[in-house]
Motif scaffolding. Structure first.
Motif, PDB file in Angstrom:
ATOM      1  N   CYS A  25       0.853  -1.178   0.000  1.00 56.28           N
ATOM      2  CA  CYS A  25       0.000   0.000   0.000  1.00 56.28           C
ATOM      3  C   CYS A  25       0.892   1.233   0.000  1.00 56.28           C
ATOM      4  N   GLU A  26       0.282   2.395  -0.044  1.00 50.66           N
ATOM      5  CA  GLU A  26       0.985   3.663   0.093  1.00 50.66           C
ATOM      6  C   GLU A  26       0.680   4.205   1.482  1.00 50.66           C
ATOM      7  N   VAL A  27       1.693   4.704   2.174  1.00 55.36           N
ATOM      8  CA  VAL A  27       1.517   5.312   3.492  1.00 55.36           C
ATOM      9  C   VAL A  27       2.057   6.738   3.453  1.00 55.36           C
ATOM     10  N   GLU A  28       1.638   7.549   4.420  1.00 58.15           N
ATOM     11  CA  GLU A  28       2.125   8.924   4.501  1.00 58.15           C
ATOM     12  C   GLU A  28       3.640   8.947   4.570  1.00 58.15           C
ATOM     13  N   GLY A  29       4.254   9.833   3.806  1.00 58.53           N
ATOM     14  CA  GLY A  29       5.693   9.965   3.833  1.00 58.53           C
ATOM     15  C   GLY A  29       6.188  10.653   5.093  1.00 58.53           C
ATOM     16  N   THR A  44       3.843  10.291  -0.212  1.00 58.47           N
ATOM     17  CA  THR A  44       3.592   8.903   0.167  1.00 58.47           C
ATOM     18  C   THR A  44       4.829   8.080  -0.138  1.00 58.47           C
ATOM     19  N   GLU A  45       4.914   6.955   0.530  1.00 60.04           N
ATOM     20  CA  GLU A  45       5.978   5.999   0.247  1.00 60.04           C
ATOM     21  C   GLU A  45       5.419   4.589   0.380  1.00 60.04           C
ATOM     22  N   LYS A  46       6.212   3.630  -0.050  1.00 58.89           N
ATOM     23  CA  LYS A  46       5.769   2.245  -0.051  1.00 58.89           C
ATOM     24  C   LYS A  46       5.590   1.723   1.371  1.00 58.89           C
TER      25      LYS A  46
END
Length: 73
Positions: A25-29, A44-46
């Motif tokens: 998913c993508e999560v807040e960077g 976002t980051e992995k």
């Protein structure tokens, strides 16, 4: 070193015990405070959706917080 995580693997999340990787998913960077919301573009980051085996919780976490269980300290 290539880190080939895939759904179904068991990793350890921080110091919270074993977790099953459920999917990418993508999560807040980075965290953004409420007063910065109008001025900052969210990044976002992995990450991964995980199921913590000890508590039953399902969470989204940053990929770099998952490891193979090497504890130091």
């Amino acid at each position: 070193m290539e880190n080939n995580m895939r759904a179904g693997q068991i990793k350890v999340w921080l110091d919270q015990g074993p977790a099953i990787l459920m999917g990418e998913c993508e999560v807040e960077g980075e965290s953004i405070s409420l007063d910065e919301m109008d001025d900052v573009v969210p990044t976002t980051e992995k990450g991964w959706v995980i199921h913590l085996l000890q508590t039953g919780e399902i969470l989204t976490v940053h990929e770099n917080t998952l490891h193979n269980g090497e504890f130091h300290g």
